[in-house]
Design an enzyme around this catalytic site. Structure first.
Site, PDB file in Angstrom:
ATOM      1  CB  THR A  74      -0.931  -0.002   1.233  1.00 20.53           C
ATOM      2  OG1 THR A  74      -1.761  -1.155   1.143  1.00 20.53           O
ATOM      3  CG2 THR A  74      -1.802   1.240   1.288  1.00 20.53           C
ATOM      4  CB  ALA A  92      -0.994   2.372  -4.775  1.00 15.23           C
ATOM      5  N   GLY A  93      -4.180   2.151  -3.004  1.00 11.35           N
ATOM      6  CA  GLY A  93      -4.865   1.343  -1.997  1.00 11.35           C
ATOM      7  C   GLY A  93      -5.546   0.193  -2.688  1.00 11.35           C
ATOM      8  CD  GLU A 112      -4.286  -9.734   4.274  1.00 12.90           C
ATOM      9  OE1 GLU A 112      -4.558 -10.687   3.534  1.00 12.90           O
ATOM     10  OE2 GLU A 112      -3.714  -9.842   5.361  1.00 12.90           O
TER      11      GLU A 112
END
Lengths: 388, 263
Positions: A128, A132-133, A366
């Site tokens: 992460t 950018a997730g 996640e």
């Protein structure tokens, strides 16, 4: 009736018994303080190590026990029943180790896995970034090859076990023009030049777990620390998640179980209007619902973990279902558990408010539960041609 | 190789023991068994000494019925190297005098050793006599209520012993027996591999003949003490509480004490 029996092997029962003993005797007395003060449980990690729990998910050739996702999940569930935060010092190391287990070459495995198996160091998974997730392909950290080294630059964020892990699986772009096909994975040691620990986050829940920024400032990584080959980073991340998601599901399941047990106990002790509150239908139906939801989630989680261990190929959809269902159940059950305990449940003297705060993250990390539904839907769509 | 011997006892896992008023014995049915909690500190200390010394064997032994083997397996799972079960019908009804005789005979049978460790007392009998008793039979010094091992070598030790007010520091040369209290350490959790190995371990059973224990010294015959009566003492009643402000409560308290002829 507190927990449905599954046919566990002698070994699985022993692992659960050890995790239970550690949770009750070592973790329970300090969970409140560690949550309040955000203390990382270093002495508990030592105990996990001495008890062989980290060996469970490491192959036998590398000083592990060569067991599967199911055993890792059983242990994670049992620890999470008492503290969902401290459980991450266990399950987070599995997440960091899976890329090496799945894609490492012989030398890499030999060098790193025995240390993780012994609990000598823990591992972390660093994907992460601020931008950018869910869109994991948007990673901006770069890795440029220079001679026999890769030079990494960029910042990772919200990294579980960050700051304490000795070994990190780091995702960086070796070819930014190719997007997700340009992403690669590197094993980065804590002591590598140019590797720094950034800000430690202050969180709603899982506060005994350390969540940090990792900063790569011309970080020098030897070329032999590239996992697999350049460009397969995204695949490594997805394959890792397929293995690790049952772990998050088990964490959620454990948190839910803990909250349910507290609510059940309290409802039998607390008297109002001259009788225990369990005698009121409004309360006992809430608790009956908790039990049903947890058992249903457990069936899904256990079976998914077993399918993965059996080598079943198409498990991404089930992994996503297990994680989503168990975490939604954890949120519902912990919310209701506070309701059963009423004002006391809202206070820090009782553990259910902590369980409620710990549960929330399981719906987010996640892969958010929304992304999980995308995964489930995509898997279902692939099958549609089989219907007549 | 150096050797440590730990004596343990299997006891019922309950804080509230119930006594059968007819037979004057403990009600054991339905109560799970555990290693006497004080013995857990003795095991832990032996394992720590072993880790410090290296080249050391930790032998754990207990006297009891065949099911006491479970307690020995648990001790093995923690890291003890060998276990011995002293079991014989003739041992039944042994008091602390006879029991310590039997255990001392077992020590002689084992052979050489550096230190014998045990818990300060068992939570069922609460006598605290067996540890020092073994030392008497073996004619070695015993240090009870050990709270800290300042230094421990194969033939010398410096030890803190808990006393009513503070503690003693004792230096000792040669073999000795020590009994452990809660302050000594924090017992470890068994490892998975330790547990699996303990399941398979062979535990020899030693009887009276094997250790050369004479019949006149063991069991009912060898026991000079008799339990005349056992009973559950009534639970402690709560004291008197006085309420109000400081002056008011002090006055009430004084009045109460006077009334009871205590002052």
């Amino acid at each position: 009736m507190l927990k449905m029996k599954y046919e566990l092997t002698e070994e699985q029962k022993e692992l659960v018994a050890i995790a239970h003993q550690i949770a009750e005797e070592k973790i329970k007395p300090l969970r409140e303080k560690y949550d309040e003060e955000q203390i990382f449980p270093e002495e508990i990690i030592k105990i996990f190590g001495q008890s062989d729990l980290y060996r469970v998910f490491i192959p036998e050739e590398y000083e592990g026990l060569g067991m599967g996702v199911f055993e890792m999940a059983l242990i994670t569930e049992e620890i999470s029943r008492v503290c969902g935060g401290i459980a991450l010092a266990y399950a987070g190391s599995a997440l960091g180790a899976y890329p090496i287990i799945l894609f490492g070459n012989e030398e890499q495995k030999k060098k790193y896995l025995p240390k993780i198996a012994a609990g000598e160091t823990i591992a972390a998974f660093a994907l992460t970034e601020p931008d950018a997730g869910s869109d994991a392909g948007a990673v901006r950290t770069t890795a440029v090859k220079q001679g026999n080294k890769y030079i990494l630059n960029g910042t990772k964020q919200w990294i579980t076990n960050g700051g304490y892990a000795g070994i990190h699986s780091v995702f960086a772009s070796t070819n930014p023009s190719k997007g997700i096909r340009g992403m690669s994975t590197f094993i980065v040691e804590k002591d590598f030049k140019g590797f720094e620990i950034g800000k430690k986050e202050n969180k709603l829940g899982i506060r005994a777990s350390n969540t940090s920024e990792l900063i790569f400032n011309d970080c020098e990584v030897p070329e032999e620390n590239l996992l697999g080959k350049e460009g397969i980073g995204f695949r490594i991340a997805m394959k890792t998640f397929d293995q690790s998601r049952p772990g998050v599901a088990a964490q959620a399941l454990g948190i839910a179980q803990g909250a349910f047990e507290e609510a059940l106990k309290y409802a039998h002790q607390r008297k109002q209007f001259g009788q225990i509150i369990y005698s009121f239908q409004a309360i006992k139906f809430m608790i009956a619902n908790m039990a049903m939801k947890i058992e249903a989630a457990r069936g899904l989680v256990y079976n998914t973990a077993k399918l993965i261990d059996a080598g079943e190929k198409e498990t991404a959809g089930y992994s996503a279902m297990a994680k989503t269902m168990a975490s939604d159940v954890a949120m519902e059950v912990t919310t209701d558990a506070i309701q059963v305990l009423g004002g006391y449940g809202y206070m820090k003297e009782y553990p259910v408010e902590k369980m409620f705060r710990d549960a929330k993250i399981t719906q987010i990390y996640e892969g958010t539960n929304q992304i999980q539904r995308e995964v489930i839907a995509a898997q279902l769509s692939k099958q549609v041609s089989r219907l007549k | 190789m150096k050797r440590l011997i730990v004596f343990i006892k299997q006891v019922p896992d309950t804080a509230e023991l119930r006594i059968d008023p007819k037979t004057n014995t403990m009600i054991r049915t339905g109560v799970p068994s555990i290693i006497n909690p004080f013995d857990m500190y003795a095991i832990e200390e032996a394992l720590r000494i072993k880790e410090k010394w290296g080249d050391t064997e930790v032998i754990v032994a207990t006297m009891g019925p065949p099911q006491a083997e479970e307690a020995l397996r648990e001790a093995l799972s923690l890291g003890c190297d060998k276990a011995i079960l002293l079991t014989d019908r003739k041992f039944a009804a042994s008091d602390t005098f006879a029991t310590s005789y039997i255990l001392s005979k077992a020590v002689e049978k084992i052979g050489d050793y550096n230190i014998i460790l045990t818990g300060k007392q068992a939570t069922d009998g609460d006598t605290a006599q067996v540890g020092p008793g073994i030392a008497s039979w073996l004619n070695i010094p015993s240090i009870t209520y050990v709270k800290k091992m300042i230094e421990v070598k194969s033939d010398y030790a410096k030890i803190e012993r808990l006393m009513d007010y503070g503690y003693d520091i004792i230096e000792i040369k040669g073999k000795f027996l020590m009994t452990a209290i809660k302050d000594l350490n924090e017992p470890r959790i068994p490892s998975f591999r330790g547990k699996m190995a303990a399941k398979k371990a062979e535990i020899p059973n030693w009887d009276a003949a094997y250790i050369g224990a004479e019949d006149k010294n063991i069991g009912f015959l060898g026991s000079p003490t008799r339990v005349v009566k056992a009973f559950s003492p009534p639970p402690k009643q709560g004291g008197i509480k006085t309420e109000g402000d400081d002056i008011e409560t002090a006055k009430k308290l004084i009045a109460n004490l006077k009334e009871s002829h205590l002052i």
